[in-house]
Design an enzyme around this catalytic site. Structure first.
Site, PDB file in Angstrom:
ATOM      1  N   HIS A  34       0.858  -1.186   0.000  1.00 52.13           N
ATOM      2  CA  HIS A  34       0.000   0.000   0.000  1.00 52.13           C
ATOM      3  C   HIS A  34       0.893   1.234   0.000  1.00 52.13           C
ATOM      4  O   HIS A  34       2.134   1.108  -0.068  1.00 52.13           O
ATOM      5  CB  HIS A  34      -0.952  -0.025   1.212  1.00 52.13           C
ATOM      6  CG  HIS A  34      -0.249  -0.276   2.520  1.00 52.13           C
ATOM      7  ND1 HIS A  34       0.686   0.581   3.046  1.00 52.13           N
ATOM      8  CD2 HIS A  34      -0.338  -1.308   3.399  1.00 52.13           C
ATOM      9  CE1 HIS A  34       1.128   0.115   4.195  1.00 52.13           C
ATOM     10  NE2 HIS A  34       0.538  -1.050   4.430  1.00 52.13           N
ATOM     11  N   ALA A  35       0.267   2.398   0.093  1.00 55.11           N
ATOM     12  CA  ALA A  35       1.028   3.648  -0.029  1.00 55.11           C
ATOM     13  C   ALA A  35       2.081   3.808   1.067  1.00 55.11           C
ATOM     14  O   ALA A  35       3.071   4.528   0.879  1.00 55.11           O
ATOM     15  CB  ALA A  35       0.070   4.841  -0.030  1.00 55.11           C
ATOM     16  N   HIS A  37       4.067   1.334   2.244  1.00 53.35           N
ATOM     17  CA  HIS A  37       5.250   0.652   1.713  1.00 53.35           C
ATOM     18  C   HIS A  37       5.914   1.500   0.620  1.00 53.35           C
ATOM     19  O   HIS A  37       7.141   1.605   0.559  1.00 53.35           O
ATOM     20  CB  HIS A  37       4.863  -0.689   1.096  1.00 53.35           C
ATOM     21  CG  HIS A  37       4.260  -1.679   2.053  1.00 53.35           C
ATOM     22  ND1 HIS A  37       2.954  -2.079   1.972  1.00 53.35           N
ATOM     23  CD2 HIS A  37       4.801  -2.349   3.091  1.00 53.35           C
ATOM     24  CE1 HIS A  37       2.708  -2.969   2.921  1.00 53.35           C
ATOM     25  NE2 HIS A  37       3.802  -3.149   3.621  1.00 53.35           N
ATOM     26  N   GLU A 148       7.828   3.811  10.770  1.00 59.01           N
ATOM     27  CA  GLU A 148       7.551   4.113  12.184  1.00 59.01           C
ATOM     28  C   GLU A 148       6.228   3.491  12.629  1.00 59.01           C
ATOM     29  O   GLU A 148       5.953   3.400  13.813  1.00 59.01           O
ATOM     30  CB  GLU A 148       7.507   5.631  12.392  1.00 59.01           C
ATOM     31  CG  GLU A 148       8.866   6.292  12.276  1.00 59.01           C
ATOM     32  CD  GLU A 148       8.813   7.786  12.523  1.00 59.01           C
ATOM     33  OE1 GLU A 148       7.701   8.360  12.606  1.00 59.01           O
ATOM     34  OE2 GLU A 148       9.909   8.388  12.617  1.00 59.01           O
TER      35      GLU A 148
HETATM   36  P1  AMP Z   1       4.967  -5.167   6.447  1.00 62.42           P
HETATM   37  O1  AMP Z   1       4.753  -5.523   5.012  1.00 62.42           O
HETATM   38  O2  AMP Z   1       3.739  -4.967   7.231  1.00 62.42           O
HETATM   39  O3  AMP Z   1       5.980  -6.071   7.108  1.00 62.42           O
HETATM   40  O4  AMP Z   1       5.658  -3.744   6.411  1.00 62.42           O
HETATM   41  C1  AMP Z   1       6.836  -3.527   5.674  1.00 62.42           C
HETATM   42  C2  AMP Z   1       7.396  -2.184   6.047  1.00 62.42           C
HETATM   43  O5  AMP Z   1       6.454  -1.169   5.733  1.00 62.42           O
HETATM   44  C3  AMP Z   1       7.689  -2.061   7.539  1.00 62.42           C
HETATM   45  O6  AMP Z   1       8.905  -1.362   7.713  1.00 62.42           O
HETATM   46  C4  AMP Z   1       6.523  -1.269   8.037  1.00 62.42           C
HETATM   47  O7  AMP Z   1       6.800  -0.521   9.196  1.00 62.42           O
HETATM   48  C5  AMP Z   1       6.263  -0.353   6.864  1.00 62.42           C
HETATM   49  N1  AMP Z   1       4.895   0.178   6.902  1.00 62.42           N
HETATM   50  C6  AMP Z   1       3.756  -0.539   7.067  1.00 62.42           C
HETATM   51  N2  AMP Z   1       2.685   0.287   7.111  1.00 62.42           N
HETATM   52  C7  AMP Z   1       3.172   1.553   6.978  1.00 62.42           C
HETATM   53  C8  AMP Z   1       2.578   2.852   6.960  1.00 62.42           C
HETATM   54  N3  AMP Z   1       1.267   3.028   7.088  1.00 62.42           N
HETATM   55  N4  AMP Z   1       3.394   3.921   6.817  1.00 62.42           N
HETATM   56  C9  AMP Z   1       4.727   3.761   6.689  1.00 62.42           C
HETATM   57  N5  AMP Z   1       5.356   2.569   6.702  1.00 62.42           N
HETATM   58  C10 AMP Z   1       4.584   1.472   6.847  1.00 62.42           C
END
Ligand code: AMP
Length: 281
Positions: A34-35, A37, A148
């Site tokens: 999503h945005a 990432h 974060e």
């Molecule tokens: P995930 O795919 O959930 O493991 O997340 C991958 C990376 O994206 C991690 O470093 C998360 O902290 C980051 N991330 C997930 N959601 C957000 C968000 N809403 N804003 C910024 N970074 C995010």
């Protein structure tokens, strides 16, 4: 954008990207992009010459009864998004490439893993630290970017990289939110329409509580009020709402240094986490 599924292939691709002295930034993800990432990818492009993204739904960071099987897997759409975002290489390893049947090593980070999600998801951060250490050794990036949104995870990675002398600059990126304030998350896809409408109580409660604490309200009272607000909005359980030191994640009783208010709560079957800065005025 190149795609690698085997360790030999990703190492060769990274070697090629580096051949002219270029720098590499790594964006580790579990996909369902999503945005939020994509903001990591955008920031990564600013700090390094090439961006390598990884997509791997890491089994070792999911506990018994958690959503490993149902976690959204949308690789084709993810590939298109990464390509559009200017990613040079996607590392989407086969599970057996990451964890051979006889793998027997894991990394446990102390201190910052205590409490918060460390309590409500036992073993979670061992899985995170281990897979991220492997990603660092696989890609050897100059920088790695983490959101974060997962504030404790960011602290765990920073501590691990420092303690184990990984030569990687760890960069934290601010949370991207929906228009109403809900933090973007792959798990938001689990929410029914009604739950989605109620979920905004989480960032609302964090914002109100942070403002109350900055305004001088006793921390414990402000947190009790925040929990009440979440239950009133229809959250089923609150795993935690806590004020912690922004750097060490040590519990904070009175606001004297930059702090972070962190929360995890369940609405229906979905566990949501969020956090917000709380800084003395
Ligand atoms: P995930 O795919 O959930 O493991 O997340 C991958 C990376 O994206 C991690 O470093 C998360 O902290 C980051 N991330 C997930 N959601 C957000 C968000 N809403 N804003 C910024 N970074 C995010």
């Amino acid at each position: 954008m190149q795609l690698a599924r085997r360790l030999m292939a990703v190492r060769a691709a990274v070697r090629e990207l580096r051949a002219d002295g270029s720098t590499i930034a790594l964006v580790p993800t579990m996909g369902a992009l999503h945005a939020g990432h994509l903001s990591l990818v955008a920031r990564a492009r600013e700090v390094a010459d090439h961006v390598v993204a990884s997509i791997f739904v890491n089994p070792t960071q999911f506990g018994e009864g958690e959503d490993f099987d149902s976690y959204p897997r949308t690789e084709e759409a993810d590939r298109a998004k990464l390509e559009r975002a200017g990613c040079a290489l996607l590392w989407a390893p086969m599970p057996e490439e990451v964890y051979p049947a006889d793998h027997a090593t894991s990394i446990r980070v102390g201190g910052v893993t205590e409490g918060l999600c460390g309590d409500s998801r036992p073993g979670h951060f061992d899985g995170v630290a281990t897979v991220v250490a492997k990603l660092f050794n696989q890609i050897l990036p100059d920088y790695a970017l983490f959101g974060e949104k997962d504030y404790q995870q960011l602290a765990v990675i920073r501590r691990m990289a420092r303690d184990l002398d990984f030569q990687v600059g760890i960069i934290g990126v601010p949370t991207v939110r929906e228009a109403d304030g809900l933090a973007l998350s792959s798990r938001n896809a689990y929410l029914s329409e009604d739950e989605r409408a109620r979920a905004v109580a989480l960032p609302d409660a964090l914002g109100e509580t942070a403002a109350a604490i900055v305004g001088g309200a006793p921390v414990a009272d402000a947190i009790i009020a925040a929990k009440a607000k979440l239950f009133e909005a229809g959250f089923a359980t609150v795993d935690y709402i806590e004020l912690r030191d922004a750097e060490t994640l040590a519990p904070v009783g009175t606001l004297e240094r930059p702090a972070r208010l962190l929360a995890a709560a369940r609405i229906g079957k979905t566990r949501l986490i969020d956090n917000i800065a709380v800084e003395p005025g």
